[in-house]
Design an enzyme around this catalytic site. Sequence first.
Site, PDB file in Angstrom:
ATOM      1  N   GLY A  49       0.947  -1.218  -0.072  1.00 51.24           N
ATOM      2  CA  GLY A  49      -0.329   0.032  -0.023  1.00 51.24           C
ATOM      3  C   GLY A  49       0.779   1.260  -0.001  1.00 51.24           C
ATOM      4  CD  GLU A  65       1.402   3.005  -3.431  1.00 47.64           C
ATOM      5  OE1 GLU A  65       2.349   2.026  -3.134  1.00 47.64           O
ATOM      6  OE2 GLU A  65       1.870   4.113  -3.484  1.00 47.64           O
ATOM      7  CD  GLU A  69       4.085  -1.022  -1.512  1.00 44.85           C
ATOM      8  OE1 GLU A  69       3.814  -2.020  -0.679  1.00 44.85           O
ATOM      9  OE2 GLU A  69       4.357   0.130  -1.284  1.00 44.85           O
ATOM     10  N   PRO A  87      -2.823   8.614  15.320  1.00 45.38           N
ATOM     11  CG  PRO A  87      -2.832  10.721  16.456  1.00 45.38           C
ATOM     12  CD  PRO A  87      -3.564   9.214  16.597  1.00 45.38           C
ATOM     13  CG  ASP A  88       0.436   5.725  17.997  1.00 49.59           C
ATOM     14  OD1 ASP A  88      -0.731   5.402  17.207  1.00 49.59           O
ATOM     15  OD2 ASP A  88       0.614   5.141  19.058  1.00 49.59           O
ATOM     16  CD  GLU A 118      11.636 -12.463   1.148  1.00 45.54           C
ATOM     17  OE1 GLU A 118      11.306 -13.853   0.834  1.00 45.54           O
ATOM     18  OE2 GLU A 118      12.291 -11.965   1.891  1.00 45.54           O
TER      19      GLU A 118
END
Length: 151
Positions: A49, A65, A69, A87-88, A118
Amino acid sequence: MGRLWQIFQTVLGIIFRHPITGTTIIPILPNGQIVLVRRFDTGQWGLPGGIIDWGEDVSTAAHRELKEETGLTLIKIRRLVGVYSAPDRDPRIHSISILIEADVEGRFEVQDTLEVTEIKAFSLDELPLGNLSHDHEQQLTDYLQGTTVLA
């Protein structure tokens, strides 16, 4: 000049003081396995993502995405699993992630070598739970429990 400075400060505040929005994908192969990527920055497994680009909608960003990826093609979005906004949740920035489950197909090919080292498909009982990047542990747990989350 004062009004121009106010506008400039407002624009900077909007750009730098608001969360960045992205999408995270739970890619499901035809055989039911879930695809994870190993991150270059942490060495941990995680879901593919990234950030939604200007002018993109969530679906378009998820397709892009996933391709960048993993090399896989997103065939169908099955469902919205959740929106994660703590927020974290991402140690780098305050970001909001829209998590979707999707049917995917194709061949593994890391196209973004600056982010991914990978790609691997895991059966449900082989998922490397316990040390996933960001809040992907929570995202996968919510998915496996069949819940829809706003967190």
